[in-house]
Every structure is written in C-alpha cells, then in structure tokens.
Scaffold this active site. Sequence first.
Site, mmCIF file in Angstrom:
data_model
loop_
_atom_site.group_PDB
_atom_site.id
_atom_site.type_symbol
_atom_site.label_atom_id
_atom_site.label_comp_id
_atom_site.label_asym_id
_atom_site.label_seq_id
_atom_site.Cartn_x
_atom_site.Cartn_y
_atom_site.Cartn_z
ATOM 1 N N LYS A 1 -32.628 48.678 53.573
ATOM 2 C CA LYS A 1 -31.821 49.698 52.906
ATOM 3 C C LYS A 1 -30.689 50.151 53.819
ATOM 4 O O LYS A 1 -30.933 50.569 54.965
ATOM 5 C CB LYS A 1 -32.689 50.911 52.589
ATOM 6 C CG LYS A 1 -33.187 50.954 51.166
ATOM 7 C CD LYS A 1 -33.991 52.224 51.003
ATOM 8 C CE LYS A 1 -34.109 52.630 49.578
ATOM 9 N NZ LYS A 1 -34.897 53.865 49.457
HETATM 10 C C1 E4P Z 1 -35.354 55.726 46.554
HETATM 11 O O1 E4P Z 1 -34.936 54.638 46.835
HETATM 12 C C2 E4P Z 1 -34.782 56.953 47.108
HETATM 13 O O2 E4P Z 1 -34.714 56.868 48.497
HETATM 14 C C3 E4P Z 1 -35.547 58.159 46.699
HETATM 15 O O3 E4P Z 1 -35.965 58.039 45.367
HETATM 16 C C4 E4P Z 1 -34.730 59.417 46.906
HETATM 17 O O4 E4P Z 1 -35.409 60.490 46.351
HETATM 18 P P1 E4P Z 1 -34.993 62.000 46.603
HETATM 19 O O5 E4P Z 1 -33.701 62.253 45.925
HETATM 20 O O6 E4P Z 1 -36.124 62.766 45.995
HETATM 21 O O7 E4P Z 1 -34.884 62.207 48.086
#
Ligand code: E4P
Length: 232
Positions: A89
């Site tokens: 990522k």
């Molecule tokens: C997924 O890939 C994201 O990192 C995650 O869903 C982010 O979630 P949040 O907005 O609750 O931090």
Amino acid sequence: MAIFLDTGKLEEVEKFLRMGIIRGVTTNPTILLKSGVTGGKEAIRKRSIEIAELIEPYPLSVEVTTNDPKLMIDQGREFAQWAENINVKITVHGPGGELENFEVVHRLETEYNIRVNMTAMMSAQQCLLGALAGATYVSLFGGRVNNMGFNCVEEIRKARKVLDDQKLTTKIIIGSTREVLNVIEWLEAGAHIVTVVPDILKGMIIHPYSKETVQMFLDDAKKADLLLDKSR
Ligand code: E4P
C-alpha cells in the site's frame, strides 16, 4: 465482487475465512496498531506473514511506513518478498501533497513487478490517475468522503465508469466502512471490493428478527420433541 476484511487481528481473519466470506485482507499502520502490533518492522513482518499464510492465495495489503520515495521503494520491495500474496500500500500522495508517490507506484508495478494498492483516496479523479500509473488496486475511503460532506457513492460510480470506459483493469477497493448498509450500497455503486471491519461484517450477518425466528424454531422443535431421534 468481493469482500475483504479490514483488520490486523489474526483471530478475526481466521473466523471469517473459515466462514468462507472473505477474499482478502487489508491493513494500514493504524489498523495494525489497534490490532496490538507494536515493536517496529519485525512485528509488522511477523503479523503480515501470519495473515498472508492464513489467507493464501487471497491478497493481503501491507502499507509502507514512510513517505520518503526511496524508502517507500525499499520497503515495498521488502514487504513483497515476505509472501507472494502480499501487495504494497502506497498513499496517493504525502502528508504535504508530495507527488512522488505516483512515481513510486509506477516503478513498483512496472520495474519491480509488485502489486500496489494505492490508498487514502477521496475522489474518482485520484482513482483514475492511480489506475493510469498502473496500480493494481485503488482504495477510496468511503466513510471519510461522506464525513467531509460529499457522497462517496457518486465518486464510486464515476471511478468505475471511467475505469471501464478506458478499459483499465485496476480494481476499486472501498474502505473506511462506517455502517452496515455501506457494503451493499458501495458494491452496487460499482466497487469491485469493499473492505469491511469485523464489527460491520458481524452486523451484516446478525439480524434481531432472524434471532427471534431461530428461537421460535428451536422452541417448537423442543415442544414437538423433534430434537430426539427415537428410532436410534
Ligand atoms: C482500507 O484500506 C483503509 O485503510 C481503511 O478502511 C481506512 O479506514 P478508516 O477511514 O476507518 O481509517
């Protein structure tokens, strides 16, 4: 269409994997911290390998912990070696709007043949550019988009349409789930994947009226003595 689990907790991954529901897992530094992963890169490596082995061949997303372009490449290459099903990522840009992240994504995908999940996206236009840079996945944060006062469903529709129109194969992951109804709504809007926190997934399954109905079946089975097979 697929549901991924947005967690770093092994027991949650095991549970939903056994149920046959999930087709991948996503993490980020915040999720890992909340999942009790502390202790630097070695702790991230250990937990990532454990999850990757559990869910193989489904993908696991592991996020880099730096925004230095060279270190992002180094970490990305290292993470990708931990397991074949790990993808890396990379955020859409740095905390100050640094643009080098696109080059990092493009190089990881094209030069090093590493699958990248380009993350922290808030708009269809970011998704399009991530796809053009070659990202395997683009992650749009639905709940955060809604919290800013925009309707993420519109962004999902636009992103899916433009990717399809341009015949781009990048898959759209929608994360940042906040409510049970998000999941079907976002898949219907065109998300290829919704990544869901464990509590929301439980909320999708458990329904008060189903509980009441099942209790009725069990009570009536007892009354009719259907629990016992007296022929044996
Ligand atoms: C997924 O890939 C994201 O990192 C995650 O869903 C982010 O979630 P949040 O907005 O609750 O931090």
